[in-house]
Design a protein around this motif. Structure first.
Motif, PDB file in Angstrom:
ATOM      1  N   ASP A  58       0.863  -1.180   0.000  1.00 26.15           N
ATOM      2  CA  ASP A  58       0.000   0.000   0.000  1.00 26.15           C
ATOM      3  C   ASP A  58       0.896   1.224   0.000  1.00 26.15           C
ATOM      4  O   ASP A  58       1.858   1.276   0.781  1.00 26.15           O
ATOM      5  N   TYR A  86       5.974   3.076  12.375  1.00 25.41           N
ATOM      6  CA  TYR A  86       5.599   4.463  12.684  1.00 25.41           C
ATOM      7  C   TYR A  86       6.638   5.154  13.567  1.00 25.41           C
ATOM      8  O   TYR A  86       6.310   6.012  14.378  1.00 25.41           O
ATOM      9  N   HIS A 144     -13.410  -2.437   0.428  1.00 24.44           N
ATOM     10  CA  HIS A 144     -12.350  -2.354   1.421  1.00 24.44           C
ATOM     11  C   HIS A 144     -12.866  -1.688   2.677  1.00 24.44           C
ATOM     12  O   HIS A 144     -13.677  -0.770   2.627  1.00 24.44           O
TER      13      HIS A 144
HETATM   14  C1  LIG Z   1      -2.487   2.384   8.234  1.00 29.32           C
HETATM   15  C2  LIG Z   1      -3.275   1.494   7.404  1.00 29.32           C
HETATM   16  C3  LIG Z   1      -3.021   0.131   7.400  1.00 29.32           C
HETATM   17  C4  LIG Z   1      -1.982  -0.502   8.296  1.00 29.32           C
HETATM   18  O1  LIG Z   1      -2.326  -0.480   9.636  1.00 29.32           O
HETATM   19  P1  LIG Z   1      -1.409  -1.233  10.701  1.00 29.32           P
HETATM   20  O2  LIG Z   1      -2.035  -0.940  11.998  1.00 29.32           O
HETATM   21  O3  LIG Z   1      -0.045  -0.672  10.588  1.00 29.32           O
HETATM   22  O4  LIG Z   1      -1.444  -2.688  10.357  1.00 29.32           O
HETATM   23  C5  LIG Z   1      -3.732  -0.663   6.533  1.00 29.32           C
HETATM   24  N1  LIG Z   1      -4.680  -0.144   5.716  1.00 29.32           N
HETATM   25  C6  LIG Z   1      -4.963   1.165   5.704  1.00 29.32           C
HETATM   26  C7  LIG Z   1      -5.995   1.677   4.782  1.00 29.32           C
HETATM   27  C8  LIG Z   1      -4.285   2.029   6.548  1.00 29.32           C
HETATM   28  O5  LIG Z   1      -4.586   3.322   6.522  1.00 29.32           O
END
Ligand SMILES: *Cc1c(COP(=O)(O)O)cnc(C)c1O
Length: 434
Positions: free
Chosen positions: A86, A391, A206
């Protein structure tokens, strides 16, 4: 010894090792603050996710949410492990391009993708655009026409589920800036618009309900909701969802009291729910996509710091200050995030003092760990904060004009510098004289 470290991670010198490399040697060679990844932990977590899907015999995509840690080497590692990614900005996309990452395995996210970003995504033929809002449908339509090309899209909805996590980490509740609302009919309207766009090929839907989630229930509810919406969309629009993407958010253990399930356990439950729910409404089993970020890189990351000054006031918890802080890890100051630290030059030493592990930045809130239980610390000691891989560096700043740290990948006893430490010259390279 800290329960997150096992005896194999301590070498004959009595030092912490990361990926088989002596942490003290890393600190000496690359300086501190330093971010070190144990690369095999990253590989193993990606493989654990993939294995669950293989076992359950469902089509899938494990898409690493690269905002957790974005770097050329990280995209190359994801590529080696067969993961998709992503991205949420031109910058992340550019980094992936530089890494030679296959563009067909890129999912472009974001709640305000600019015209420039959409053009860049379309011209480079990213695999999927994750559609977030009506403005984006319009912009994307225009970009696709201009470029005379088509693209696969997935619609992001807000499933109306609040995950039990920090308020800033919630994204699935109705009152959210992300995605199309269901109850008001926005999501239906978005699908209708996309179905009318000959250059957009909608694959499915999604939802991402939040981050650092420990409970299965939110994921099960979200998965169920997504299937219900898919069933409705078949009925109303004769649209068959080929893809259901349940996002990321699988929680990890930062401190003793955290008791998350293994990330794969969440996925198992999600797969079971989607199998069950699609069977009920007689929908074909879709491809299931997940987008883990934190769970892939978080536990693999260590932040090394050198102890400098301390301050002791009778009756108060002493402050011990290290050479980094909120500039390389803003999470404690931003969310009150908690971590554990160990004395990397002697992890076996009895932890018998409670201190505030402070950063060097000019903010009282710049405390990396409040009430940390550690051995007595001395100037020059090397501290490792655990589980800082997600992060941390990706949110780093140059506050106080401190350079951002270097990042090293360690694996099988070998270290590789993957992001150089910023130099003082780097800090002024954008500045122009009066
Ligand atoms: C940030 C984010 C994730 C990842 O989240 P994690 O807590 O790091 O696993 C996945 N999908 C979307 C759309 C996000 O914004």
């Amino acid at each position: 010894m800290n329960s997150q470290i096992n005896s194999e991670e301590i070498n004959q010198e009595g030092h912490l090792t990361i990926g088989g490399v002596d942490a003290i040697e890393l600190a000496q060679e690359y300086g501190t603050p330093l971010v070190v990844y144990d690369v095999s932990k990253i590989r193993n977590q990606i493989r654990n996710f993939e294995t669950i899907f293989e076992k359950e015999k469902v089509n899938y995509e494990v898409s690493y949410a690269s905002k957790a840690f974005s770097a050329i080497a990280m995209y190359q590692l994801a590529k080696q492990e067969g993961a998709a990614i992503d991205v949420v900005s031109a910058g992340e996309l550019y980094t992936a391009l530089k890494a030679g990452f296959p563009m067909e395995k890129v999912n472009f996210h974001g709640n305000n993708k600019s015209l420039f970003e959409l053009e860049m995504a379309v011209k480079n033929h990213v695999g999927r655009i994750m559609i977030d809002n009506f403005h984006e449908i319009e912009l994307l339509s225009q970009v696709l026409k201009e470029n005379k090309t088509n693209i696969d899209v997935v619609l992001r909805i807000t499933p109306g589920i609040s995950a039990h996590t920090h308020e800033y980490d919630q994204t699935g509740q109705v009152d959210s800036k992300f995605g199309f609302d269901l109850d008001s009919g926005q999501a239906d309207e978005a699908l209708k618009q996309v179905l009318n766009e000959p250059r957009m090929n909608p694959l499915g839907l999604h939802a991402h309900i939040g981050s650092q989630i420990f409970e299965l229930n939110g994921f099960k509810m979200a998965a169920k909701k997504l299937v219900q919406v898919a069933a409705l969309w078949r009925e109303k629009y004769n649209f068959i969802a080929q893809v259901i993407n349940v996002g990321g958010g699988f929680g990890i253990k930062y401190v003793e009291k955290d008791e998350p399930l293994k990330p794969e356990e969440f996925v198992k439950a999600i797969i079971a729910t989607i199998k069950e729910e699609t069977a009920k409404v007689n929908l074909p089993m879709p491809e299931i996509d997940i987008e883990p970020g934190r769970s892939i890189v978080g536990p693999a990351g260590y932040s090394l710091y050198t102890v400098g000054s301390s301050k002791v006031v009778s009756g108060l918890t002493p402050y011990v200050t290290v050479d980094g802080g909120m500039g390389d890890n803003i999470r404690p100051a931003l969310y009150g995030a908690e971590y554990e630290a160990i004395l990397a030059n002697d992890p076996n030493k009895q932890a018998d003092e409670v201190i505030n592990l402070a950063g060097k930045y000019c903010e009282s809130g710049d405390i990396l760990i409040k009430n940390a239980l550690l051995p007595s610390l001395h100037t020059g000691d090397i501290i490792a904060i655990l589980d800082t891989g997600a992060y941390g560096y990706s949110m780093a700043s140059n506050y106080n004009r401190n350079p951002r740290p270097a990042v090293v990948f360690a694996e099988n006893g070998k270290a590789k510098l993957v992001i150089k430490r910023e130099s003082l010259e780097d800090l002024v390279h954008l500045d122009q004289s009066l």
